[in-house]
Design a protein around this motif. Structure first.
Motif, PDB file in Angstrom:
ATOM      1  N   ALA A 310       0.830  -1.213   0.000  1.00  0.00           N
ATOM      2  CA  ALA A 310       0.000   0.000   0.000  1.00  0.00           C
ATOM      3  C   ALA A 310       0.859   1.255   0.000  1.00  0.00           C
ATOM      4  CB  ALA A 310      -0.930  -0.001   1.213  1.00  0.00           C
ATOM      5  N   LEU A 311       2.002   1.213   0.707  1.00  0.00           N
ATOM      6  CA  LEU A 311       2.883   2.381   0.744  1.00  0.00           C
ATOM      7  C   LEU A 311       3.665   2.518  -0.555  1.00  0.00           C
ATOM      8  CD1 LEU A 311       4.274   2.245   4.395  1.00  0.00           C
ATOM      9  CD2 LEU A 311       2.574   3.814   3.449  1.00  0.00           C
ATOM     10  N   ALA A 312       3.814   1.433  -1.302  1.00  0.00           N
ATOM     11  CA  ALA A 312       4.539   1.484  -2.567  1.00  0.00           C
ATOM     12  C   ALA A 312       3.649   1.942  -3.718  1.00  0.00           C
ATOM     13  CB  ALA A 312       5.124   0.108  -2.883  1.00  0.00           C
ATOM     14  N   SER A 313       2.393   2.230  -3.443  1.00  0.00           N
ATOM     15  CA  SER A 313       1.464   2.601  -4.513  1.00  0.00           C
ATOM     16  C   SER A 313       1.634   4.037  -4.969  1.00  0.00           C
ATOM     17  CB  SER A 313       0.021   2.398  -4.044  1.00  0.00           C
ATOM     18  OG  SER A 313      -0.298   3.294  -2.983  1.00  0.00           O
ATOM     19  N   ALA A 314       2.360   4.851  -4.185  1.00  0.00           N
ATOM     20  CA  ALA A 314       2.517   6.265  -4.532  1.00  0.00           C
ATOM     21  C   ALA A 314       3.700   6.857  -3.787  1.00  0.00           C
ATOM     22  CB  ALA A 314       1.245   7.046  -4.188  1.00  0.00           C
ATOM     23  N   ALA A 372     -12.543   5.579  -0.980  1.00  0.00           N
ATOM     24  CA  ALA A 372     -13.502   4.925  -1.871  1.00  0.00           C
ATOM     25  C   ALA A 372     -13.799   5.773  -3.105  1.00  0.00           C
ATOM     26  CB  ALA A 372     -14.789   4.633  -1.108  1.00  0.00           C
ATOM     27  N   SER A 373     -13.919   7.092  -2.912  1.00  0.00           N
ATOM     28  CA  SER A 373     -14.268   7.984  -4.024  1.00  0.00           C
ATOM     29  C   SER A 373     -13.200   7.987  -5.104  1.00  0.00           C
ATOM     30  CB  SER A 373     -14.479   9.410  -3.506  1.00  0.00           C
ATOM     31  OG  SER A 373     -15.572   9.462  -2.608  1.00  0.00           O
ATOM     32  N   TYR A 374     -11.932   7.903  -4.714  1.00  0.00           N
ATOM     33  CA  TYR A 374     -10.836   7.980  -5.671  1.00  0.00           C
ATOM     34  C   TYR A 374     -10.206   6.618  -5.976  1.00  0.00           C
ATOM     35  CZ  TYR A 374     -11.059  13.041  -5.050  1.00  0.00           C
ATOM     36  OH  TYR A 374     -11.473  14.359  -5.010  1.00  0.00           O
ATOM     37  N   ASN A 375     -10.803   5.542  -5.435  1.00  0.00           N
ATOM     38  CA  ASN A 375     -10.272   4.193  -5.657  1.00  0.00           C
ATOM     39  C   ASN A 375      -8.804   4.087  -5.271  1.00  0.00           C
ATOM     40  OD1 ASN A 375     -12.728   3.173  -6.761  1.00  0.00           O
ATOM     41  ND2 ASN A 375     -12.229   4.157  -8.710  1.00  0.00           N
ATOM     42  N   LEU A 376      -8.501   4.537  -4.061  1.00  0.00           N
ATOM     43  CA  LEU A 376      -7.123   4.588  -3.578  1.00  0.00           C
ATOM     44  C   LEU A 376      -6.841   3.494  -2.557  1.00  0.00           C
ATOM     45  CD1 LEU A 376      -6.935   8.445  -2.943  1.00  0.00           C
ATOM     46  CD2 LEU A 376      -6.027   7.213  -4.921  1.00  0.00           C
ATOM     47  N   VAL A 377      -5.563   3.176  -2.385  1.00  0.00           N
ATOM     48  CA  VAL A 377      -5.151   2.286  -1.301  1.00  0.00           C
ATOM     49  C   VAL A 377      -4.379   3.044  -0.230  1.00  0.00           C
ATOM     50  CG1 VAL A 377      -5.126   0.222  -2.725  1.00  0.00           C
ATOM     51  CG2 VAL A 377      -3.054   1.605  -2.548  1.00  0.00           C
ATOM     52  N   SER A 378      -4.105   4.334  -0.483  1.00  0.00           N
ATOM     53  CA  SER A 378      -3.457   5.167   0.527  1.00  0.00           C
ATOM     54  C   SER A 378      -3.796   6.628   0.250  1.00  0.00           C
ATOM     55  CB  SER A 378      -1.935   4.981   0.523  1.00  0.00           C
ATOM     56  OG  SER A 378      -1.379   5.399  -0.710  1.00  0.00           O
ATOM     57  N   ILE A 379      -3.720   7.443   1.293  1.00  0.00           N
ATOM     58  CA  ILE A 379      -4.033   8.859   1.135  1.00  0.00           C
ATOM     59  C   ILE A 379      -3.174   9.679   2.088  1.00  0.00           C
ATOM     60  CG2 ILE A 379      -5.921   8.818   2.841  1.00  0.00           C
ATOM     61  CD1 ILE A 379      -7.395  10.800   0.929  1.00  0.00           C
ATOM     62  N   PRO A 380      -2.638  10.824   1.629  1.00  0.00           N
ATOM     63  CA  PRO A 380      -1.770  11.641   2.483  1.00  0.00           C
ATOM     64  C   PRO A 380      -2.556  12.376   3.564  1.00  0.00           C
ATOM     65  CG  PRO A 380      -2.104  12.709   0.370  1.00  0.00           C
ATOM     66  CD  PRO A 380      -2.737  11.354   0.259  1.00  0.00           C
ATOM     67  N   VAL A 381      -1.883  12.631   4.688  1.00  0.00           N
ATOM     68  CA  VAL A 381      -2.482  13.330   5.823  1.00  0.00           C
ATOM     69  C   VAL A 381      -1.636  14.565   6.117  1.00  0.00           C
ATOM     70  CG1 VAL A 381      -3.183  13.159   8.238  1.00  0.00           C
ATOM     71  CG2 VAL A 381      -3.275  11.128   6.760  1.00  0.00           C
ATOM     72  N   VAL A 382      -2.279  15.724   6.240  1.00  0.00           N
ATOM     73  CA  VAL A 382      -1.557  16.971   6.488  1.00  0.00           C
ATOM     74  C   VAL A 382      -2.074  17.640   7.756  1.00  0.00           C
ATOM     75  CG1 VAL A 382      -1.073  17.356   4.036  1.00  0.00           C
ATOM     76  CG2 VAL A 382      -3.162  18.299   5.042  1.00  0.00           C
ATOM     77  N   VAL A 391       0.565   8.983   6.220  1.00  0.00           N
ATOM     78  CA  VAL A 391      -0.294   8.420   5.182  1.00  0.00           C
ATOM     79  C   VAL A 391      -1.194   7.373   5.825  1.00  0.00           C
ATOM     80  CG1 VAL A 391      -0.343   6.969   3.121  1.00  0.00           C
ATOM     81  CG2 VAL A 391       1.309   8.816   3.284  1.00  0.00           C
ATOM     82  N   VAL A 392      -2.473   7.404   5.484  1.00  0.00           N
ATOM     83  CA  VAL A 392      -3.400   6.352   5.917  1.00  0.00           C
ATOM     84  C   VAL A 392      -3.543   5.362   4.772  1.00  0.00           C
ATOM     85  CG1 VAL A 392      -5.745   5.798   6.620  1.00  0.00           C
ATOM     86  CG2 VAL A 392      -4.664   7.881   7.458  1.00  0.00           C
ATOM     87  N   THR A 393      -3.335   4.079   5.059  1.00  0.00           N
ATOM     88  CA  THR A 393      -3.477   3.039   4.044  1.00  0.00           C
ATOM     89  C   THR A 393      -4.779   2.284   4.254  1.00  0.00           C
ATOM     90  OG1 THR A 393      -2.228   1.473   5.403  1.00  0.00           O
ATOM     91  CG2 THR A 393      -0.984   2.774   3.787  1.00  0.00           C
ATOM     92  N   ILE A 394      -5.184   1.568   3.231  1.00  0.00           N
ATOM     93  CA  ILE A 394      -6.472   0.886   3.270  1.00  0.00           C
ATOM     94  C   ILE A 394      -6.535  -0.145   4.389  1.00  0.00           C
ATOM     95  CG2 ILE A 394      -5.752  -0.856   1.594  1.00  0.00           C
ATOM     96  CD1 ILE A 394      -9.251   0.749   1.849  1.00  0.00           C
ATOM     97  N   ASP A 395      -5.396  -0.792   4.707  1.00  0.00           N
ATOM     98  CA  ASP A 395      -5.417  -1.786   5.778  1.00  0.00           C
ATOM     99  C   ASP A 395      -5.625  -1.133   7.137  1.00  0.00           C
ATOM    100  OD1 ASP A 395      -2.693  -0.883   5.095  1.00  0.00           O
ATOM    101  OD2 ASP A 395      -2.117  -2.030   6.864  1.00  0.00           O
ATOM    102  N   ASP A 396      -5.143   0.127   7.290  1.00  0.00           N
ATOM    103  CA  ASP A 396      -5.392   0.846   8.540  1.00  0.00           C
ATOM    104  C   ASP A 396      -6.887   1.082   8.732  1.00  0.00           C
ATOM    105  OD1 ASP A 396      -2.630   1.096   9.061  1.00  0.00           O
ATOM    106  OD2 ASP A 396      -2.516   2.877   7.793  1.00  0.00           O
TER     107      ASP A 396
END
Length: 433
Positions: A310-314, A372-382, A391-396
């Motif tokens: 998941a962290l290697a996705s971006a 879910a909206s962007y079909n992501l497996v991870s998203i940055p947190v600021v 970063v929050v990953t889908i498994d979290d």
């Protein structure tokens, strides 16, 4: 049945087949019962079947053992294996045990156990392969090995001196973290502690990340503080923070002081956020790079073995500094987009302009909705200053959205199968499952 001698350590992980040649599972252990006037008798095998379930296969259901495989009648009970009173597992509880020779010639450690078919058609322990203590001070020296019959050693091998876990750890080496965690929790408490004490820190950290928090805390309480701190250093910061948060305040600070300063700082930062917020869910170890870095450099970074998928996705672009909390967050570059551009392309030209980071105080619902909206497996947190903090990953997210007992892999469907099996007895495993 084959009458040849079979060594249990080599039998572990052997494939089990039914009479038609369809694979049933893998051998994970051999179960014996002790007898007062004879060597232990084999009563069955612990077999891992599809779904990672470990079941008991009675030795009467085994038609052949040898040539690297086990053949059964095909009819086995799919209820999860639970050891009964008087039963002992050879790999989990006997290998690595120290024994005394009956003639007073000293001690040895059991490295393997041979079983052989008795005239009755059942299987008994025939010999022990043991290693004597080394007689040289050289670090490369090893003690002499020999075979011994059960009668030649004191048979009290399930108590007394602690076992070496080396042989058992070797049998667990092919397991994924979730399966390793399950295998540890299935061991008797004393044996579990012995194995945990000898597992490499990284492997134990992987297993702990797959356990429920109560099991994590219980296991760590059996280890010395320095060992616990070393294992926490190897865990993902968010998992380590979740575990540390379960401890009393005094224990928490003591362990943090023993950890590597950089790892401890990450855990302390995560402990400042509410558990159900993006800050409480995130990991602080994403791939962070500058906008001037190239596609080739980014691909080299995400190719690292220790990086979770998941962290290697971006990769995430920021201004310096590049350790959370970073400089100003610039954007996200997805792995798939990098593959569509030449190696010399600057990452700054590939930023996903549509993807907005989530705030560190965002709720689980908000983070889930964005993923879910962007079909992501991870998203940055600021944070408030638009600095990347993690970063929050889908498994979290799944860890928090699934029921508390989701790690009990069987779930409701398996519970119904257990009830049905209890009522109907042995059932045939569906081929190809």
């Amino acid at each position: 049945m084959s009458a040849e001698r079979v060594f249990v350590a080599r039998l572990a992980a052997c494939l089990v087949f039914d009479p038609a040649g369809d694979r049933v599972g893998k051998v994970r252990d051999v179960v014996v019962v002790f007898r007062a006037d004879a060597s232990p008798r084999v009563v069955g095998l612990v077999v891992e079947i599809p779904g990672k379930r470990r079941v008991f296969v009675s030795i009467t259901r085994v038609t052949s053992i040898g040539a690297g495989q086990v053949i059964t009648t095909g009819l086995i009970n799919v209820r999860r294996f639970e050891p009964r009173v008087g039963e002992t597992r050879i790999i989990a509880e006997i290998l690595g045990r120290q024994v005394d020779f009956a003639d007073g010639s000293g001690t040895a450690v059991i490295e393997d156990v041979a079983i052989v078919q008795a005239p009755s058609g059942l299987w008994d322990v025939s010999q022990l392969f043991v290693r004597r203590p080394k007689t040289s001070a050289s670090p490369f020296a090893k003690g002499a090995t020999q075979f011994a019959t059960w009668a030649e050693v004191h048979a009290d091998v399930v108590s007394g001196e602690p076992q070496s876990a080396e042989k058992l750890i070797a049998t667990l080496s092919d397991l994924k973290p979730a399966d390793l965690a399950s295998s540890l929790l299935e061991l008797p408490e004393e044996r579990r502690v012995e194995v945990a004490a000898e597992l490499p820190d990284e492997r134990l950290a992987d297993a702990l990340e797959e356990m429920q928090e109560t099991d994590q805390v219980e296991l760590l309480r059996s280890l010395d503080d320095e060992h616990v701190a070393a294992v926490l250093d190897q865990m993902q910061p968010d998992d380590a923070a979740d575990l540390v948060a379960q401890l009393p305040e005094s224990d928490r600070e003591h362990l943090l002081a023993l950890m590597e300063p950089e790892e401890a700082d990450d855990v302390r930062m995560l402990l400042n956020y509410a558990p159900n917020s993006a800050g409480g869910l995130m990991t602080t170890e994403p791939v962070i790079m500058s906008a001037d870095a190239t596609v080739a450099e980014a691909l080299a970074e995400i190719r690292r073995d220790e990086l979770a998928p998941a962290l290697a996705s971006a990769v995430y672009l920021t201004m310096p500094p590049y350790d959370p909390p970073t400089g100003r967050f610039l954007g996200t570059v997805h792995f798939q987009r990098m593959l569509r551009h030449p190696p010399h392309e600057r990452l700054g030209a590939l930023v996903d302009a549509e993807l907005e980071p989530v705030h560190v105080e965002a709720t689980i619902a908000e983070v889930s909705r964005t993923l879910a909206s962007y079909n992501l497996v991870s998203i940055p947190v600021v944070d408030d200053a638009n600095r990347l903090v993690g970063v929050v990953t889908i498994d979290d997210i799944l860890d928090h959205l699934l029921p508390d007992d989701w790690r009990v892999r069987d779930g409701k469907a398996a519970e119904l199968r257990r009830i049905a099996a209890a009522r109907t007895g042995s059932i045939d495993i569906v081929r190809g499952a």
